[in-house]
Write a protein that holds these residues in place. Structure first.
Motif, short mmCIF file in Angstrom:
data_model
loop_
_atom_site.label_atom_id
_atom_site.label_comp_id
_atom_site.label_asym_id
_atom_site.label_seq_id
_atom_site.Cartn_x
_atom_site.Cartn_y
_atom_site.Cartn_z
N VAL A 33 16.00 20.17 -19.53
CA VAL A 33 14.71 20.15 -18.82
C VAL A 33 14.80 19.19 -17.64
N LYS A 34 13.90 19.39 -16.71
CA LYS A 34 13.83 18.54 -15.53
C LYS A 34 13.48 17.10 -15.95
N ASN A 35 14.04 16.13 -15.24
CA ASN A 35 13.67 14.73 -15.49
C ASN A 35 12.18 14.54 -15.30
N PHE A 36 11.55 13.80 -16.20
CA PHE A 36 10.14 13.45 -16.03
C PHE A 36 9.94 11.99 -16.41
N ASN A 37 9.02 11.37 -15.74
CA ASN A 37 8.85 9.91 -15.81
C ASN A 37 7.78 9.56 -16.84
N VAL A 38 8.17 8.85 -17.90
CA VAL A 38 7.21 8.46 -18.93
C VAL A 38 6.92 6.96 -18.92
N LEU A 39 7.72 6.17 -18.18
CA LEU A 39 7.63 4.71 -18.27
C LEU A 39 7.13 4.06 -16.98
N GLY A 40 6.68 4.84 -16.01
CA GLY A 40 6.30 4.24 -14.74
C GLY A 40 7.49 4.24 -13.80
N PHE A 41 7.36 3.52 -12.68
CA PHE A 41 8.37 3.58 -11.64
C PHE A 41 9.28 2.36 -11.61
N GLU A 42 9.04 1.40 -12.51
CA GLU A 42 9.90 0.21 -12.54
C GLU A 42 11.24 0.51 -13.20
N ASN A 67 0.82 -1.21 0.00
CA ASN A 67 0.00 0.00 0.00
C ASN A 67 0.86 1.26 0.00
N ARG A 68 1.91 1.26 0.79
CA ARG A 68 2.78 2.44 0.84
C ARG A 68 3.48 2.67 -0.50
N GLN A 69 3.95 1.58 -1.15
CA GLN A 69 4.62 1.74 -2.44
C GLN A 69 3.66 2.26 -3.50
N LEU A 70 2.44 1.74 -3.51
CA LEU A 70 1.47 2.21 -4.51
C LEU A 70 1.06 3.65 -4.25
N THR A 71 0.90 4.01 -2.98
CA THR A 71 0.60 5.41 -2.65
C THR A 71 1.73 6.32 -3.10
N TYR A 72 2.95 5.87 -2.88
CA TYR A 72 4.13 6.64 -3.32
C TYR A 72 4.12 6.83 -4.84
N TRP A 96 10.70 -7.67 -3.33
CA TRP A 96 9.66 -7.15 -4.23
C TRP A 96 9.97 -5.72 -4.65
N LEU A 97 10.46 -4.91 -3.73
CA LEU A 97 10.75 -3.51 -4.04
C LEU A 97 11.92 -3.35 -4.99
N GLN A 98 12.77 -4.39 -5.11
CA GLN A 98 13.90 -4.29 -6.02
C GLN A 98 13.45 -4.20 -7.47
N GLY A 99 12.19 -4.55 -7.74
CA GLY A 99 11.65 -4.44 -9.09
C GLY A 99 11.30 -3.03 -9.49
N PHE A 100 11.49 -2.05 -8.58
CA PHE A 100 11.16 -0.66 -8.86
C PHE A 100 12.43 0.18 -8.82
N ALA A 101 12.57 1.02 -9.83
CA ALA A 101 13.69 1.95 -9.83
C ALA A 101 13.47 3.05 -8.81
N TYR A 102 12.20 3.40 -8.58
CA TYR A 102 11.84 4.45 -7.62
C TYR A 102 10.90 3.82 -6.60
N LYS A 103 11.33 3.79 -5.36
CA LYS A 103 10.60 3.02 -4.34
C LYS A 103 10.74 3.65 -2.98
N ILE A 104 9.90 3.19 -2.07
CA ILE A 104 9.96 3.64 -0.68
C ILE A 104 11.13 2.95 0.01
N SER A 105 11.51 3.48 1.16
CA SER A 105 12.51 2.83 2.01
C SER A 105 11.78 2.10 3.13
N LEU A 106 12.20 0.89 3.39
CA LEU A 106 11.61 0.14 4.50
C LEU A 106 12.03 0.77 5.81
#
Length: 799
Positions: free
Chosen positions: A593-602, A445-450, A750-760
């Motif tokens: 330009v500022k970095n912007f995310n076009v491919l999701g957070f993985e 839930n926290r990762q998806l909210t992030y 599981w979080l290793q599958g995301f390039a941008y993720k929360i910290s435990l």
């Protein structure tokens, strides 16, 4: 004997209806969840196995010297491999995106249809689709041939015979239906409804065209490594040897080299050598389902033991009358097997309700006995029933049959510390699973909210994505299209891009840009002047695009922060880059330009170069037109765009969607996982609490006389709470201590599958432990309060 066992079983179940119902329903939920995931796993593993000939079909991909992977291959590659490979029976090239919807028209009827691909004439010699009508020998021989599926024939022509009839695509090209193919019985990675010969096949047949997927069919089933070596040698010998001047054996020892590799067609969906796969999510779901089923079996076992207190004297009397331990064991195993069988049939009923919802959520077509071999499914379900029966019933049956006749008839039901240790172990395992699920729910839930609340770097609100099917409207006529769109009230700005934020299928290829004598792998995106304004992307340094000749003719570029960091540029202006093999056309970096995310957070944000036009050696097209809307009446504005588009692309219809909705689709699989983990989690917690409730009732029930004597000696509720509750809370605390490192390891993996993720953080685990301890304490308190209020004289009457 069996008949007698069944009578006794139904009689015993009816006497303790409450325990029996809880037992069976708890196991039903666990079985239903497990069988659902089992069906899903069977479905996924059955991809591209609908014909034995598919065992000899492989997809060819390319790995370049920079170790970048290209599933797209050159147009002549299929022919090259077929003509030079002695192991290859046939080969074909097809267009790359079967999900893209193209406009079809039959008479006055117009459709937008996905599952449409173009292919060469040898497609059906590679893929064993069954031709049920028309030309079965070579249905794609004619240059304007088209083969449609049975479902498409019914959709387009109803009950008429479609063979020889005409279908128009893009309101421009007429095709003749030469055959009807049968839809495969199993799932396939292609999902095609229509195959046709491209009208541009001859013009596009050259080595610079990387717009195809290449498939080969071997004469015999080969190991993938053997086939790779063979085709890689052919590709090197025919295409690269003249350039390098090395033998193949010398070349393969090079650190950086270009090579071909293959994926068996039945591995593409789940086990590709490169790219994303759904098997990770399936594996997670399967593990969770097994844990839930295991929890249900343990819960069943604990409840059976708890209810055995009422049957102790029955066992003693039967032993006095001559029943052996073996007879009693099999009687109780029959009882448990019957309950498990009832739970299985109830799970079938729940599955019939749940499967349509699951199919809709996951985009699959599951049914109970229709995935692959029905006998295989039946065997798996039978094995599941036997396993669950043994897990649920083996220990309770042994426990009941071992009661000591003399002791139980005197009212002593003790079975020693060994039995108590095993029961405690079972309750610990249940709470380990429950704690694990709570931790998983919190982290997911926290990762998806992030992901949903994080700044993407651009504004997708009120931005409409419009698909321009005709290239001229994306290229030479774009300025005219833009002017007409801006005349519509509510349209604030218009831009185009070859890489649309939020697209599920997005181009991630890179190029070797040259800068200061060195080579850098960067993405290349073609945009229009107002692209950054339309998406509200911040400029970090330099300037944005303008009307100057340099900007409009690919002599100027804007890069993102990731590219600036890779190139070592701190400021824009004065630095030049060039496209591969095009050093004579320098391109000035005029902005960052500022970095912007076009491919999701993985995936990490790709270092990217943005340019306008195709005047610098590399041609890129595609993508979509982006329309920024303003005002509150967006429906009226969209209606105006739809009306205008009928004139811009007559007869083709319009395909549009909002960027924020598209970006949300990138989270779809994670949202499904969240819902399933939450359902499994609350079910596991409920089962653990029920198991604790049963074990508490069992153990406190054995100590009613002790409790009464302590009350006579002056013990109050707090004293009894400490006496009776501490052992149970120790069990739960032990479970929490075991589950925390397991949960940390699993969620971190599981979080290793995301390039941008929360910290435990520690508080997530402390919260999970606190929730479970509080719920467990409340459950135990119910029995302690009940025991403290029981009638002392009734409890001691037999003493």
């Amino acid at each position: 004997m069996i008949k007698n066992y069944l009578k006794l079983t139904f009689r015993s179940l009816w006497k303790i209806k409450g325990y029996s119902a809880i037992n069976i329903l708890g196991l039903t939920v666990g079985l239903t969840s497990f069988l659902m995931i089992l069906l899903y796993l069977n479905y996924e593993l059955n991809y591209d196995r609908w014909d034995p000939e598919l065992e000899k079909v492989y997809r060819v991909s390319l790995r370049d010297a920079e170790n970048d992977i290209s599933p797209n291959t050159q147009a002549p590659l299929a022919t090259l491999l077929r003509e030079n490979g002695s192991q290859i029976e046939s080969s074909t090239k097809i267009s790359t995106d079967a999900t893209f919807e193209i406009p079809l028209s039959v008479g006055e009827k117009t459709f937008s249809q996905s599952g449409t691909i173009s292919a060469d004439s040898l497609f059906f010699s590679v893929f064993p689709y069954k031709i049920v009508a028309g030309d079965a020998l070579n249905p794609l021989l004619k240059p304007n041939a088209m083969v449609i599926s049975e479902s498409m024939a019914n959709k387009l022509f109803g009950n008429e015979n479609p063979i020889g009839k005409s279908i128009k695509t893009f309101n421009s090209f007429d095709f003749e239906v030469t055959a009807i193919m049968e839809n495969p019985e199993g799932p396939t990675h292609l999902n095609i409804e229509i195959v046709y010969r491209s009208p541009f096949e001859k013009q596009n047949y050259h080595w610079e065209n990387w717009s195809f997927h290449t498939y080969v069919k071997t004469k015999n089933i080969l190991a993938g490594n053997d086939l790779e070596t063979a085709i890689d040698r052919i590709y090197y010998t025919e295409r690269l040897m003249k350039e390098t001047g090395k033998t193949y054996d010398q070349y393969i020892k090079s650190a950086n080299r270009t090579s071909l590799f293959v994926d068996a067609v039945h591995d593409i969906h789940n086990f590709p050598k490169h790219g994303t796969s759904n098997i990770g999510t399936i594996s997670i779901l399967l593990v969770l389902a097994i844990l839930l089923l295991f929890t249900g079996a343990i819960n069943f076992s604990n409840l059976s033991i708890a209810s055995s207190l009422r049957r102790a004297k029955e066992v003693g009397i039967k032993k006095v009358l001559g029943s052996s331990r073996a007879n009693l064991f099999w009687q109780f195993m029959v009882e448990i097997a019957l309950q498990c069988t009832i739970a299985l049939f109830l799970s079938f009923l729940l599955l019939s309700v749940a499967i349509p919802y699951f199919n809709q959520e996951f985009g699959v077509s599951l049914n109970l006995f229709g995935i692959g071999s029905s006998w295989s499914i039946i065997a798996q379900i039978a094995g599941c029933l036997v396993t669950v029966t043994l897990l649920s019933g083996l220990y309770p049956a042994v426990f009941l049959s071992r009661y000591n006749t003399t002791k139980v008839l005197k009212g002593d039901y003790s079975t020693g510390k060994q039995g108590l240790a095993l029961r405690n172990g079972l309750i610990v395992v249940q709470f380990v699973v429950a704690t694990f699920f709570i931790i998983s729910i919190v982290v997911v839930n926290r990762q998806l909210t992030y992901m949903q609340q994080s700044d993407k770097g651009f504004s997708s609100e009120q931005v409409l994505r419009v698909q321009a099917l005709m290239m001229k409207n994306r290229e030479e006529n774009f300025e005219q299209v833009k002017t007409e769109l801006l005349r519509i009230p509510g349209v604030e700005s218009v831009a185009k891009t070859t890489k649309v934020p939020g697209d599920v299928l997005s181009d991630t290829s890179t190029m070797n840009f040259k800068h200061a004598g060195a080579s850098y792998r960067l993405g290349s995106v073609k945009v229009s002047q107002d692209y950054f304004k339309t998406l509200n992307i911040d400029l970090v340094d330099g300037r944005s695009f303008n009307d100057s000749h340099a900007d409009q003719h690919t002599r100027s570029a804007i890069i993102n922060e990731a590219a600036a960091q890779k190139l070592g540029l701190k400021h824009a202006g004065g630095a030049y880059i060039s496209y591969p093999d095009c050093d004579s056309v320098p391109i000035e970096v005029v902005g960052i330009v500022k970095n912007f995310n076009v491919l999701g957070f993985e995936q990490e944000i790709q270092p990217t170069v943005f340019t306008i036009g195709n005047d610098a050696c590399v041609f890129q097209s595609g993508g979509a037109i982006l329309v920024k809307l303003s005002g509150s009446d967006s429906h009226k504005t969209v209606a105006g765009i739809e009306k205008l588009w009928k004139d811009i692309e007559p007869g083709l219809g319009i395909r549009h969607s909002f960027l924020d909705e598209n970006f949300q689709q990138l989270f779809a699989s994670h949202l499904r996982l969240k819902r399933i983990v939450t359902f499994f989690g609350f079910t596991a917690i409920a089962m653990a609490i029920i198991g604790l409730f049963a074990l508490t009732a069992f153990l406190i029930g054995r100590r009613t006389k002790e409790i009464s004597i302590r009350k006579i000696l002056g013990a109050d509720l707090s004293d009894l709470g400490m006496l009776l509750g501490k052992d149970f809370l120790r069990l739960v605390a032990l479970a929490v201590l075991i589950a925390i490192p397991l949960g940390w390891w699993a969620t971190n993996a599981w979080l290793q599958g995301f390039a941008y993720k929360i910290s435990l953080s520690v508080w997530q685990f402390v919260l999970s432990a606190a929730v479970l301890l509080i719920v467990a304490a409340c459950t135990i308190c119910i029995h302690i309060v009940k025991a403290s209020r029981s009638n002392i004289s009734d409890n001691l009457r037999n003493e």
